[in-house]
Design an enzyme around this catalytic site. Structure first.
Site, PDB file in Angstrom:
ATOM      1  N   GLU A  76     -48.526  -2.771  -6.879  1.00  0.00           N
ATOM      2  CA  GLU A  76     -48.133  -4.040  -7.492  1.00  0.00           C
ATOM      3  C   GLU A  76     -46.759  -4.487  -6.995  1.00  0.00           C
ATOM      4  O   GLU A  76     -46.540  -5.677  -6.725  1.00  0.00           O
ATOM      5  CB  GLU A  76     -48.120  -3.903  -9.012  1.00  0.00           C
ATOM      6  N   HIS A  87     -50.674   2.784  -8.423  1.00  0.00           N
ATOM      7  CA  HIS A  87     -50.856   1.479  -9.079  1.00  0.00           C
ATOM      8  C   HIS A  87     -49.530   0.717  -9.155  1.00  0.00           C
ATOM      9  O   HIS A  87     -49.471  -0.478  -8.841  1.00  0.00           O
ATOM     10  CB  HIS A  87     -51.420   1.683 -10.486  1.00  0.00           C
ATOM     11  N   LYS A 143     -47.087  -5.792  -3.420  1.00  0.00           N
ATOM     12  CA  LYS A 143     -47.701  -7.125  -3.393  1.00  0.00           C
ATOM     13  C   LYS A 143     -46.672  -8.196  -3.715  1.00  0.00           C
ATOM     14  O   LYS A 143     -46.599  -9.225  -3.031  1.00  0.00           O
ATOM     15  CB  LYS A 143     -48.855  -7.201  -4.398  1.00  0.00           C
ATOM     16  N   ASN A 144     -45.878  -7.964  -4.773  1.00  0.00           N
ATOM     17  CA  ASN A 144     -44.860  -8.944  -5.149  1.00  0.00           C
ATOM     18  C   ASN A 144     -43.814  -9.115  -4.060  1.00  0.00           C
ATOM     19  O   ASN A 144     -43.400 -10.231  -3.731  1.00  0.00           O
ATOM     20  CB  ASN A 144     -44.181  -8.519  -6.453  1.00  0.00           C
TER      21      ASN A 144
END
Length: 279
Positions: free
Chosen positions: A121, A117, A124-125
């Site tokens: 994230e 997780h 993605k950033n």
């Protein structure tokens, strides 16, 4: 919950005291939720043999979690999402260093879903920043990931060349009331938003802190950002970090905001051209 925070901010605005109280409440609320979900999953996986998909794990805990494999999985999923939005994605450069045995892959006792997780994230950033910062370029710089295992800590550093952010905005990036992306539209006919809720980094930091780790960002404005995950290498040190509900927690909401005893700089840089026009 994220949609509710967005609507509250748009309707009532935000001030420092309210933002701090919301941050304090949501951090404790989500940390409790992470713990409850961990207990439910662990109980279900241990006492229901049919739900145990991986025989080598103990419930949702993998005693020999291959960190690089989790990194690869998170990268591939984030890459697929990035290509849906931008039709391109940066490559991954992955390196690892195990001081306990240079020829051995890095393994650690951890919950793979938690690590996935957080990495998803961060990828993605990093991908979004890299693509948007190099939209006029024919090639994209890769995202570099370095994994290092020492005697006490397992550290993962993710480096991108997405332009970075000013250092003064670092704390804002971990706020539930802030996002660098435009507000996403929630409909049943659109794909999953890549960003915009402002929950990615705050929740990721909570997942890491749940077992006494930490997540830190080091920006180089104009170049990129380094995101560093620190985890406990020893399972004996990976104890739960849970909120305690007592009178101290209650006073946090009822106490008034006192004046700072240090000089406080401007929140935004001084725009000389705008100030001259105003005068």
């Amino acid at each position: 919950m994220a949609q509710g925070v967005i609507e509250y901010k748009e309707m009532f605005g935000q001030d420092q005291v309210t933002s701090q109280n919301i941050q304090y409440f949501l951090d404790r609320f989500y940390m409790s939720r992470i713990s409850i979900r961990m207990l439910i999953n662990q109980h279900t996986l241990i006492f229901d043999p049919s739900s145990q998909l991986v025989p080598s794990t103990i419930g949702c805990i993998d005693p020999n979690c291959r960190v690089t494999e989790v990194i690869q999985d998170a990268y591939e999923c984030a890459r697929m999402l990035c290509e849906q939005y931008y039709l391109c994605s940066p490559e991954l450069e992955l390196k690892e260093l195990n001081v306990n045995g240079e020829s051995e892959p890095i393994r650690v006792s951890y919950v793979p879903s938690h690590l996935y997780h957080v990495l998803f994230e961060l990828f993605k950033n990093a991908m979004r920043a890299t693509v948007e910062n190099h939209e006029s370029s024919s090639t994209l710089p890769p995202i570099g990931v370095m994994v290092a295992l020492g005697g006490e800590d397992l550290s993962i550093k993710m480096s991108d060349q997405g332009g970075g952010v000013p250092a003064r905005k670092i704390e804002q990036l971990f706020s539930y009331m802030y996002s660098t992306a435009p507000r996403p539209e929630i409909t049943t006919h659109h794909r999953t938003p890549l960003a915009g809720f402002g929950y990615g980094l705050p929740l990721s930091r909570l997942y890491v802190r749940y077992f006494q780790g930490d997540l830190q960002l080091y920006p180089l404005e104009g170049f990129g950002t380094d995101a560093v995950i620190h985890l406990k290498a020893l399972s004996t040190d990976s104890v739960e970090k849970l909120p305690v509900f007592n009178q101290t927690a209650l006073r946090h909401y009822t106490s008034s905001h006192e004046a700072d005893d240090w000089s406080v700089p401007r929140k935004e840089p001084l725009d000389l051209a705008r100030d001259r026009v105003a005068k």
